[in-house]
Design an enzyme around this catalytic site. Structure first.
Site, PDB file in Angstrom:
ATOM      1  N   VAL A  62     -11.653 -48.628 -44.797  1.00  0.00           N
ATOM      2  CA  VAL A  62     -11.482 -48.753 -43.355  1.00  0.00           C
ATOM      3  C   VAL A  62     -11.030 -50.181 -43.038  1.00  0.00           C
ATOM      4  O   VAL A  62     -11.774 -51.136 -43.249  1.00  0.00           O
ATOM      5  CB  VAL A  62     -12.792 -48.424 -42.610  1.00  0.00           C
ATOM      6  CG1 VAL A  62     -12.581 -48.522 -41.108  1.00  0.00           C
ATOM      7  CG2 VAL A  62     -13.276 -47.021 -42.986  1.00  0.00           C
TER       8      VAL A  62
ATOM      9  N   GLY B  86     -25.333 -55.293 -52.074  1.00  0.00           N
ATOM     10  CA  GLY B  86     -26.728 -55.175 -51.681  1.00  0.00           C
ATOM     11  C   GLY B  86     -27.608 -55.187 -52.913  1.00  0.00           C
ATOM     12  O   GLY B  86     -27.160 -55.526 -54.020  1.00  0.00           O
TER      13      GLY B  86
ATOM     14  N   ASN C 115     -23.136 -52.031 -41.280  1.00  0.00           N
ATOM     15  CA  ASN C 115     -22.962 -50.628 -41.692  1.00  0.00           C
ATOM     16  C   ASN C 115     -22.121 -49.844 -40.695  1.00  0.00           C
ATOM     17  O   ASN C 115     -22.016 -48.621 -40.802  1.00  0.00           O
ATOM     18  CB  ASN C 115     -24.318 -49.944 -41.856  1.00  0.00           C
ATOM     19  CG  ASN C 115     -25.041 -50.395 -43.113  1.00  0.00           C
ATOM     20  OD1 ASN C 115     -24.412 -50.917 -44.040  1.00  0.00           O
ATOM     21  ND2 ASN C 115     -26.352 -50.210 -43.152  1.00  0.00           N
TER      22      ASN C 115
ATOM     23  N   ASP D  70     -30.869 -47.146 -41.240  1.00  0.00           N
ATOM     24  CA  ASP D  70     -30.440 -48.523 -41.493  1.00  0.00           C
ATOM     25  C   ASP D  70     -29.193 -48.853 -40.674  1.00  0.00           C
ATOM     26  O   ASP D  70     -28.223 -49.409 -41.189  1.00  0.00           O
ATOM     27  CB  ASP D  70     -30.184 -48.754 -42.979  1.00  0.00           C
ATOM     28  CG  ASP D  70     -30.162 -50.238 -43.345  1.00  0.00           C
ATOM     29  OD1 ASP D  70     -30.682 -51.048 -42.555  1.00  0.00           O
ATOM     30  OD2 ASP D  70     -29.631 -50.586 -44.416  1.00  0.00           O
TER      31      ASP D  70
ATOM     32  N   LYS E 186     -27.046 -50.964 -38.515  1.00  0.00           N
ATOM     33  CA  LYS E 186     -26.896 -52.398 -38.268  1.00  0.00           C
ATOM     34  C   LYS E 186     -25.406 -52.714 -38.267  1.00  0.00           C
ATOM     35  O   LYS E 186     -24.586 -51.901 -38.740  1.00  0.00           O
ATOM     36  CB  LYS E 186     -27.622 -53.220 -39.326  1.00  0.00           C
ATOM     37  CG  LYS E 186     -27.183 -52.953 -40.767  1.00  0.00           C
ATOM     38  CD  LYS E 186     -28.038 -53.743 -41.740  1.00  0.00           C
ATOM     39  CE  LYS E 186     -27.646 -53.436 -43.194  1.00  0.00           C
ATOM     40  NZ  LYS E 186     -28.493 -54.181 -44.155  1.00  0.00           N
TER      41      LYS E 186
ATOM     42  N   LEU F 151     -16.114 -56.241 -51.166  1.00  0.00           N
ATOM     43  CA  LEU F 151     -16.321 -56.147 -49.721  1.00  0.00           C
ATOM     44  C   LEU F 151     -17.750 -56.461 -49.315  1.00  0.00           C
ATOM     45  O   LEU F 151     -18.001 -56.909 -48.197  1.00  0.00           O
ATOM     46  CB  LEU F 151     -15.948 -54.744 -49.227  1.00  0.00           C
ATOM     47  CG  LEU F 151     -14.492 -54.314 -49.459  1.00  0.00           C
ATOM     48  CD1 LEU F 151     -14.299 -52.861 -49.031  1.00  0.00           C
ATOM     49  CD2 LEU F 151     -13.540 -55.229 -48.700  1.00  0.00           C
TER      50      LEU F 151
ATOM     51  N   LYS G  63     -17.870 -47.735 -54.245  1.00  0.00           N
ATOM     52  CA  LYS G  63     -19.256 -48.198 -54.289  1.00  0.00           C
ATOM     53  C   LYS G  63     -19.808 -47.956 -55.682  1.00  0.00           C
ATOM     54  O   LYS G  63     -19.781 -46.831 -56.189  1.00  0.00           O
ATOM     55  CB  LYS G  63     -20.102 -47.465 -53.246  1.00  0.00           C
ATOM     56  CG  LYS G  63     -21.510 -48.026 -53.085  1.00  0.00           C
ATOM     57  CD  LYS G  63     -22.210 -47.449 -51.857  1.00  0.00           C
ATOM     58  CE  LYS G  63     -23.557 -48.098 -51.612  1.00  0.00           C
ATOM     59  NZ  LYS G  63     -24.198 -47.623 -50.357  1.00  0.00           N
TER      60      LYS G  63
END
Length: 302
Positions: free
Chosen positions: A87, A16, A132, A127, A129, A13, A36
């Site tokens: 999600v 980073g 996110n 952070d 944005k 997905l 993650k």
């Protein structure tokens, strides 16, 4: 197919510097989840590893339908991972340039209400944005959830922050240059950038690096005006100019106040009294301070 614990990794997905997020299948509950995983090259770094697990613990403690939930943690091949809600609906980054003004304002308000949940628990995101902010298409109307607390900091510790973290284009000046402590109004600034981007398809100060952004902010006291399109209330321009102010005192005091103003149909309600625009002195001092920071940073990187 790669497997982590009982989870079957299917699609990547996003990735980073420190971690990768996968869509995975949980056969135990016959459902999709998001996993993650800490990057290989950081797995042996104790500080990064602890921050990674701290994010999982923080997400687990915040119980809200506006924040992504963590269900499980594990370690495989010495790489920690944690399992979250998957999600469906993508991120707000995918909606930029593809939604009408009324929908842009609703999504921005949803994002602000989600960020307020963090502030209510004593946490600043640092952070905020579009990538996110997740869009839950399973709800009617679609809801926005906040994710990725890897840079999050407890408000009680904000005054002692010595490391700059976040995405430059969305960072408030006091956060980017550590000019004193910061609070939830740093996230309000980022929400202002997100809202501007949803409405116009562009960032108010461009997408340059930190030094480039410093020069732009030093040379202008406010972002470009919002186009007068049907569906954009007259007060939204003043609201965004306040949210993107160099001086935190001129921004809406809370993310909730910013959201309420976006939805009220009259954005001026979110602007603190007497702060429709910075005073000349504040603008001048801010420009001088940012110019000095730019000069110092330019000299250091030579």
């Amino acid at each position: 197919m790669q497997k982590l614990g009982r989870y079957l990794l299917e699609d990547r997905l996003g990735a980073g510097s420190f971690a990768t997020v996968w869509r995975a299948y949980d056969p135990e509950f016959d459902t999709d989840v998001a996993v993650k995983v800490l990057a290989d090259n950081w797995a042996s770094n104790a500080d990064v590893r602890e921050r990674f697990l701290a994010e999982a613990r923080l997400l687990r403690k915040i119980s809200s339908p506006r924040v992504v939930r963590v269900h499980d943690v594990g370690v495989q091949d010495d790489r920690p991972y944690f399992v979250m809600d998957y999600v469906r609906g993508g991120t707000l980054a995918e909606r930029i340039g593809h939604c009408r003004p009324a929908e842009a304002l609703r999504l921005a308000a949803e994002a602000a209400y989600a960020v307020q949940v963090l502030h209510d628990t004593g946490v600043v995101h640092r952070d905020v944005k579009p990538s996110n902010l997740l869009l839950d298409a399973g709800r009617t109307p679609p809801a926005v959830l906040v994710a990725d607390l890897g840079s999050a900091k407890r408000l009680a510790d904000a005054s002692g922050v010595t490391v700059t973290t976040g995405t430059p284009a969305y960072m408030a000046p006091e956060q980017a240059f550590r000019t004193g402590g910061f609070d939830g109004r740093a996230d309000v600034y980022a929400l202002g950038v997100v809202t501007f981007e949803l409405l116009t398809g562009e960032r108010p100060f461009g997408a340059g690096g930190r030094l480039d952004l410093t020069r732009k902010r030093a040379s202008t006291s406010s972002p470009p005006a919002i186009p007068r399109e049907p569906g954009v209330p007259d007060g939204i321009d003043a609201l965004l100019r306040a949210a993107l102010s160099v001086d935190p005192e001129h921004r809406p005091r809370t993310a909730r106040a910013f959201a309420d103003a976006l939805l009220s149909g009259e954005g001026r309600e979110g602007v603190p009294a007497g702060s429709s625009r910075p005073t000349r002195l504040v603008v001048w001092l801010s420009a001088v301070a940012l110019y000095l920071v730019t000069a110092i940073l330019t000299w250091l990187v030579r």
